[in-house]
Design a protein around this motif. Structure first.
Motif, mmCIF file in Angstrom:
data_model
loop_
_atom_site.group_PDB
_atom_site.id
_atom_site.type_symbol
_atom_site.label_atom_id
_atom_site.label_comp_id
_atom_site.label_asym_id
_atom_site.label_seq_id
_atom_site.Cartn_x
_atom_site.Cartn_y
_atom_site.Cartn_z
ATOM 1 N N GLU A 1 39.012 139.411 -31.174
ATOM 2 C CA GLU A 1 38.484 139.406 -29.809
ATOM 3 C C GLU A 1 37.786 138.079 -29.529
ATOM 4 O OE1 GLU A 1 34.972 141.550 -27.127
ATOM 5 O OE2 GLU A 1 35.468 142.321 -29.132
ATOM 6 N N VAL A 2 38.184 137.430 -28.444
ATOM 7 C CA VAL A 2 37.433 136.268 -27.970
ATOM 8 C C VAL A 2 36.347 136.821 -27.067
ATOM 9 C CG1 VAL A 2 37.534 134.037 -26.824
ATOM 10 C CG2 VAL A 2 39.502 134.834 -28.147
ATOM 11 N N ALA B 1 36.826 131.428 -18.375
ATOM 12 C CA ALA B 1 36.679 132.818 -18.821
ATOM 13 C C ALA B 1 37.493 133.771 -17.943
ATOM 14 C CB ALA B 1 35.205 133.207 -18.817
ATOM 15 N N GLN B 2 37.471 133.552 -16.644
ATOM 16 C CA GLN B 2 38.234 134.402 -15.734
ATOM 17 C C GLN B 2 39.730 134.274 -16.008
ATOM 18 O OE1 GLN B 2 38.103 133.244 -11.575
ATOM 19 N NE2 GLN B 2 38.322 135.370 -10.924
ATOM 20 N N ASP B 3 40.201 133.039 -16.154
ATOM 21 C CA ASP B 3 41.631 132.808 -16.391
ATOM 22 C C ASP B 3 42.087 133.383 -17.726
ATOM 23 O OD1 ASP B 3 41.695 131.453 -13.998
ATOM 24 O OD2 ASP B 3 41.700 129.444 -14.897
ATOM 25 N N GLN B 4 41.202 133.351 -18.726
ATOM 26 C CA GLN B 4 41.574 133.792 -20.069
ATOM 27 C C GLN B 4 41.194 135.248 -20.345
ATOM 28 O OE1 GLN B 4 43.312 132.054 -22.194
ATOM 29 N NE2 GLN B 4 43.221 129.987 -21.358
ATOM 30 N N ALA C 1 35.095 138.170 -21.382
ATOM 31 C CA ALA C 1 34.091 138.939 -20.643
ATOM 32 C C ALA C 1 32.786 138.187 -20.405
ATOM 33 C CB ALA C 1 33.792 140.241 -21.392
ATOM 34 N N THR C 2 32.362 137.359 -21.357
ATOM 35 C CA THR C 2 31.000 136.831 -21.294
ATOM 36 C C THR C 2 30.978 135.313 -21.272
ATOM 37 O OG1 THR C 2 30.164 138.747 -22.520
ATOM 38 C CG2 THR C 2 28.741 136.807 -22.421
#
Length: 311
Positions: free
Chosen positions: A29-30, A49-52, A55-56
């Protein structure tokens, strides 16, 4: 298999985005990202983060420490690797330092000491453990049959050139004793000869060229000649498959930390040799006070290349 929670620190290069799908493919998990803004503009981490699908987005390195098992540090200013790694090391979390691991002896010594004290730290170039190098090493050529090897690549002498040193180190194994500059110029490629403890010699050719060059090596023994050209498409998976078991604490390191940092030490010795007109520089005699390669200067040039308007 234990699912690892992995944090990405500094999204400076293409590596974080390339690593994410491989880490997930390997079952991990990333969990979080942090970007210090040295290269990228404000808001970059949130968009990444949104593109990939991560979550954080952390506001600081300290904010990430308790959220992850392993930190992958991708800062292209290698001089801040120690600063970025320290909170994770102090919390007992494993750390991967992207290439180059560090640009001076002082930082490399700190990394070695941390590992001696029980930290799990590795990193560096993917070329040392690429499939082509590992396949060639299965031949197990005795030292007395060695003639020479040449490894090279283009772009620059350290950030990219470290791949050539790593490839040569992967092919010949640890034990580099000394380095000397043997030719070339700042306007083109320079060549450096590395000598191993057992007397074997190899050459790297690094620096800018007018066109892109692949990662390559010529290896000559008493009985054969091999030309090796690396398939870039397999590099990152091979690297992560090699280092993650150690970072997870489920396997020993594939190479001792003292041997791993020989790669960066050889490059630092090469720079010092060039500055001293081709003097032979022993790795264990590089002054800790020697500046080596300036990460901040490189980061500035990298930012201008990635964002031309930043000039």
């Amino acid at each position: 298999m234990t699912v690892l929670k992995i944090g990405l620190v500094d999204l400076d290069t293409s590596h974080p985005g390339s690593f994410v799908p491989i880490l997930r493919k390997l079952g991990h998990e990333v969990a979080a990202v942090y970007d210090g803004g040295i290269i990228n503009p404000e808001g970059y981490a949130a968009k990444f983060a949104q593109d990939q699908g991560i979550a954080t987005v952390c506001e600081s390195v300290a904010d990430m420490v308790d959220r992850v098992d392993i930190a992958l540090i991708h800062s292209c200013d290698w001089d801040i690797h120690i600063e970025r790694a320290r909170p994770f090391v102090e919390a007992g979390k494993a750390v991967f330092l992207d290439k180059p691991i560090a640009g001076n002896v002082r930082d490399l010594n700190q990394i070695v000491q941390w590992v001696k004290d029980g930290a799990r730290i590795t990193g560096g170039s993917s070329l040392r453990s690429c499939n082509e190098v590992r396949e060639w090493r299965t031949q197990d050529v005795p030292a007395e049959e060695w003639v020479y090897a040449l490894a090279g690549c283009a772009v620059d002498e350290f950030n990219y050139g470290i791949h050539a040193y790593s490839m040569l180190h992967g092919l010949m194994g640890p034990g580099v004793r000394q380095v000397r500059y043997i030719g070339g110029s700042a306007e083109s490629q320079r060549q450096y000869e590395l000598m191993w403890e057992d007397g074997r010699r190899g050459v790297v050719s690094v620096g800018k060229t007018s066109g892109y060059l692949p990662f390559y090596a010529n290896v000559v023994t008493q009985k054969r000649v091999d030309y090796i050209k690396v398939n870039n498409g397999n590099l990152y998976q091979s690297l992560l498959e090699t280092v993650l078991p150690y970072l997870a604490g489920s396997a020993p390191a594939d190479i001792a930390i003292e041997q791993l940092v020989e790669v960066e030490l050889a490059a630092i010795a090469a720079k010092l040799s060039f500055e001293q007109g081709g003097a032979t520089i022993a790795l264990n005699e590089i002054p800790e006070s020697y500046a080596g390669y300036d990460g901040a200067v490189f980061a500035k040039s990298y930012k201008e290349l990635k964002y031309p308007s930043a000039k």
